[in-house]
Motif scaffolding. Structure first.
Motif, PDB file in Angstrom:
ATOM      1  N   ASN A   1      -6.097   0.015  -1.541  1.00 55.92           N
ATOM      2  CA  ASN A   1      -5.661   1.022  -2.500  1.00 55.92           C
ATOM      3  C   ASN A   1      -4.305   1.541  -2.069  1.00 55.92           C
ATOM      4  O   ASN A   1      -4.001   1.541  -0.884  1.00 55.92           O
ATOM      5  CB  ASN A   1      -6.657   2.200  -2.521  1.00 55.92           C
TER       6      ASN A   1
ATOM      7  N   SER B   1     -10.549   4.329  -2.647  1.00 58.88           N
ATOM      8  CA  SER B   1     -10.727   2.937  -2.231  1.00 58.88           C
ATOM      9  C   SER B   1     -11.428   2.135  -3.332  1.00 58.88           C
ATOM     10  O   SER B   1     -12.248   2.668  -4.069  1.00 58.88           O
ATOM     11  CB  SER B   1     -11.571   2.875  -0.958  1.00 58.88           C
TER      12      SER B   1
ATOM     13  N   SER C   1      -8.101  -0.514   3.542  1.00 58.75           N
ATOM     14  CA  SER C   1      -8.664  -0.508   2.189  1.00 58.75           C
ATOM     15  C   SER C   1      -7.546  -0.855   1.183  1.00 58.75           C
ATOM     16  O   SER C   1      -6.386  -0.491   1.377  1.00 58.75           O
ATOM     17  CB  SER C   1      -9.268   0.852   1.888  1.00 58.75           C
TER      18      SER C   1
ATOM     19  N   LYS D   1       0.804  -1.224   0.000  1.00 58.45           N
ATOM     20  CA  LYS D   1       0.000   0.000   0.000  1.00 58.45           C
ATOM     21  C   LYS D   1       0.836   1.272   0.000  1.00 58.45           C
ATOM     22  O   LYS D   1       0.309   2.351  -0.203  1.00 58.45           O
ATOM     23  CB  LYS D   1      -0.883   0.050   1.253  1.00 58.45           C
TER      24      LYS D   1
ATOM     25  N   HIS E   1      -6.784  12.815   0.822  1.00 60.28           N
ATOM     26  CA  HIS E   1      -7.005  11.374   0.880  1.00 60.28           C
ATOM     27  C   HIS E   1      -7.977  11.053  -0.228  1.00 60.28           C
ATOM     28  O   HIS E   1      -8.622  11.939  -0.764  1.00 60.28           O
ATOM     29  CB  HIS E   1      -7.638  11.046   2.241  1.00 60.28           C
TER      30      HIS E   1
HETATM   31 MG    MG Z   1      -8.231   3.622   3.413  1.00 66.79          MG
END
Ligand code: MG
Ligand code: TXA
Length: 319
Positions: free
Chosen positions: A137, A143, A135, A48, A223
């Motif tokens: 991503n 996500s 998540s 990630k 984000h």
């Molecule tokens: Mg997340």
């Protein structure tokens, strides 16, 4: 090659070998590993590219497993768990010593939830350990709500995406902590604030934070961002008239399409249903991001229920 498959035995095998598997939940796909395996957890952070100060949520199939994981279960946490689990509610509770610091970024609390997805519940029951799953991503990206989104992000970096169809909720879980024994919302999510308040009364919201290591780093200002420049506006028509020369993607809650040649419109819910809109918001961002547009313009949603959660995500996507 990443396998996309609904073969739970294969997922069990990979996870038991201390590797990671992307799993479906009702909110978004997660990137899962054995909470007790340092190798698996390191791999989650590595794939990630997630900063180590950002703790992970522990996924369970039954509240009875909490005995090994937390040392306190406040009354109001129990009320919320009884009402919303399995479901998109993450509780932040005092952790037991057996939970590795790696999961909690050194905090004395741990995030826990029972996801409401038949495939992942079956997987969790088949494993002798809970799964940590952020998540699926890369850090700061949108996500994934489909197995395909995960595959596009990680290609050969992960062995398997456990296929579970489109995520029904489409927005991350709502996070509630109990810093002084009383509930505080740390992240808006798939359970509207009003529904949480319906169970435990009016509560404090600490969703917004600009600090580098906030209480829940999902609160980082930027984000959930597409690669295409994205803005969130109140006055859609007025904004469109300023960008006549550009190729524009428009995200509207309901109503009719924009009939302008340079505009590609997505209506989230023709019937103005917030739950339907939430379920396709991320998919819409993924789709528009692939069209090589100059800009994505999202119209602010009604500031209530899931509209609040969606506006929160769109605000972060546009920072
Ligand atoms: Mg997340
Ligand atoms: O719906 C969801 O919650 C999805 C699915 C896969 O379950 N998971 C998810 O995980 O959104 P992630 O890692 O992307 O976001 C988890 C959030 C982060 O903002 C993290 O900081 C916060 O939960 N969190 C986890 N443990 C925490 C703790 N002990 N204290 C405060 N915040 C915590």
């Amino acid at each position: 090659m990443t396998i996309i498959s609904s073969d739970i035995h294969k997922a069990v095998e990979i996870l038991s070998n201390e590797d990671v598997v992307a799993i479906p939940t009702e909110t978004v796909y997660g990137l899962a590993g054995n909470i007790y395996s340092e190798t698996a957890i390191n791999r989650i952070f590595e794939v990630k590219q997630r900063p180590l100060f950002n703790p992970l949520i522990v996924h369970l199939h039954s509240a009875e497993q909490l005995d090994d994981i937390v040392i306190e279960f406040p009354q109001k946490a129990k009320l919320l768990a009884d009402h919303f689990w399995p479901g998109p509610l993450t509780l932040i509770l005092k952790k037991s010593d057996s939970i590795p610091d790696q999961i909690t970024a050194g905090k004395d609390t741990v995030g826990v939830r029972i996801p409401n997805h038949p495939v992942t519940l079956e997987l969790l029951k088949a494993l002798p350990f809970p799964l940590a799953a952020p998540s699926a991503n890369p850090f700061n990206r949108i996500s994934p709500t489909q197995a395909k989104h995960v595959e596009d992000y990680f290609q050969d970096q992960i062995k398997m995406v456990l296929e579970g169809g489109d995520c029904q909720r489409g927005l991350e879980s709502t996070i509630v902590g109990f810093p002084n024994g009383e509930p505080v919302i740390y992240r808006y999510g798939s359970i509207p604030l009003e529904d949480i308040e319906g169970i435990v009364g009016t509560l404090q919201v600490k969703n917004k934070s600009e600090t580098a290591t906030p209480d829940a780093p999902g609160m980082l200002a930027k984000h959930y961002a597409p690669m295409t420049k994205t803005i969130l506006v109140d006055d859609l028509q007025g904004t469109l008239s300023q960008y006549k020369e550009l190729r524009i993607g428009v995200i509207k809650f309901s109503g009719s399409e924009i009939t302008q040649d340079n505009v590609h419109t997505v209506i989230l819910s023709p019937n103005a249903d917030l739950a339907e809109a939430a379920s396709i918001l991320y998919h819409t961002l993924h789709q528009l991001d692939r069209l090589n547009l100059d800009i994505i313009i999202a119209e602010r949603l009604p500031d209530q229920g899931l509209g609040k959660s969606m506006n929160d995500r769109l605000e972060r996507a546009t920072k």
